[in-house]
Scaffold this active site. Structure first.
Site, PDB file in Angstrom:
ATOM      1  N   ARG A 187       2.515  29.700  43.850  1.00 55.44           N
ATOM      2  CA  ARG A 187       2.698  28.200  44.492  1.00 55.44           C
ATOM      3  C   ARG A 187       3.506  27.371  43.342  1.00 55.44           C
ATOM      4  O   ARG A 187       3.020  27.250  42.187  1.00 55.44           O
ATOM      5  CB  ARG A 187       1.384  27.745  44.829  1.00 55.44           C
ATOM      6  CG  ARG A 187       0.542  28.485  45.457  1.00 55.44           C
ATOM      7  CD  ARG A 187      -0.996  27.820  45.904  1.00 55.44           C
ATOM      8  NE  ARG A 187      -1.678  27.858  44.572  1.00 55.44           N
ATOM      9  CZ  ARG A 187      -2.768  27.469  44.585  1.00 55.44           C
ATOM     10  NH1 ARG A 187      -3.441  27.155  45.589  1.00 55.44           N
ATOM     11  NH2 ARG A 187      -3.519  27.652  43.230  1.00 55.44           N
ATOM     12  N   ARG A 191       0.821  23.148  45.268  1.00 52.11           N
ATOM     13  CA  ARG A 191      -0.310  22.872  44.756  1.00 52.11           C
ATOM     14  C   ARG A 191      -0.018  21.722  43.795  1.00 52.11           C
ATOM     15  O   ARG A 191       0.699  21.542  42.954  1.00 52.11           O
ATOM     16  CB  ARG A 191      -0.928  24.145  44.042  1.00 52.11           C
ATOM     17  CG  ARG A 191      -2.249  23.607  43.185  1.00 52.11           C
ATOM     18  CD  ARG A 191      -3.379  23.572  44.168  1.00 52.11           C
ATOM     19  NE  ARG A 191      -4.489  23.952  43.679  1.00 52.11           N
ATOM     20  CZ  ARG A 191      -5.263  22.802  42.973  1.00 52.11           C
ATOM     21  NH1 ARG A 191      -4.404  21.493  42.632  1.00 52.11           N
ATOM     22  NH2 ARG A 191      -6.438  22.990  42.529  1.00 52.11           N
ATOM     23  N   GLU A 234     -13.355  23.017  48.454  1.00 57.05           N
ATOM     24  CA  GLU A 234     -12.397  24.069  49.291  1.00 57.05           C
ATOM     25  C   GLU A 234     -12.759  24.056  50.718  1.00 57.05           C
ATOM     26  O   GLU A 234     -14.020  23.545  51.068  1.00 57.05           O
ATOM     27  CB  GLU A 234     -12.845  25.432  48.634  1.00 57.05           C
ATOM     28  CG  GLU A 234     -12.367  25.734  47.355  1.00 57.05           C
ATOM     29  CD  GLU A 234     -11.049  26.046  46.854  1.00 57.05           C
ATOM     30  OE1 GLU A 234     -10.244  26.299  48.114  1.00 57.05           O
ATOM     31  OE2 GLU A 234     -10.787  25.919  45.812  1.00 57.05           O
TER      32      GLU A 234
END
Length: 155
Positions: free
Chosen positions: A95, A45, A53
């Protein structure tokens, strides 16, 4: 000797840690990629930025999400990248958090410069915050990307 190594590991700042290098194997969306690091694949990320999104469980696809993902793909897909970590290396989803570099270009900053990402500062990862804020002001003033006249509606 082991004690000395442990003490050095505790006092050496994150910036002094060697960067990770790998190859991008998948674009998840505008601010998340998968990178092959040796034998494993990590979801990465981008630190300091947020894009609309593409696949959100409750929001669905947000205006501009697809465009941001396309720009991200153009910048990194299949490319060798260097991952620069900051103070916190993982988010609550596990992440890896990184500033992603292709050669001399920081992808996080380039997405903001082109107007396809907004600044999203999450302390303690603030190393490049001032750069991101400056690039966002410039992109917005110039009407680039999501800030443009023909930008996707819904903002």
């Amino acid at each position: 000797m082991a004690l000395l190594l442990l003490l050095l590991a505790l006092v050496v700042p994150a910036a002094a840690q060697p960067a990770l290098e790998g190859v991008v194997v998948r674009i998840v969306d505008g601010d998340t990629i998968q990178v092959r690091l040796g034998e494993r694949v990590e979801e990465v990320r981008y630190i300091g930025v947020n894009t609309p999104e593409v696949h959100h469980p409750s929001k669905g696809e947000e205006p501009g999400g697809r465009e941001a993902a396309v720009v991200n793909r153009e910048l990194v897909n299949g490319r060798r990248v260097r991952l620069e970590l900051d103070a916190q290396s993982r988010d609550r989803y596990g992440r890896l958090l990184a500033y992603v570099w292709v050669d001399e270009t920081m992808v996080n900053a380039e997405l903001v410069r082109r107007g396809f990402a907004q600044v999203m500062t999450v302390p303690p990862n603030v190393r490049h915050q001032s750069l991101f804020l400056r690039l966002q002001r410039e992109a917005r003033a110039a009407g680039r990307g999501l800030w443009g006249e023909t930008a996707p509606t819904g903002r």
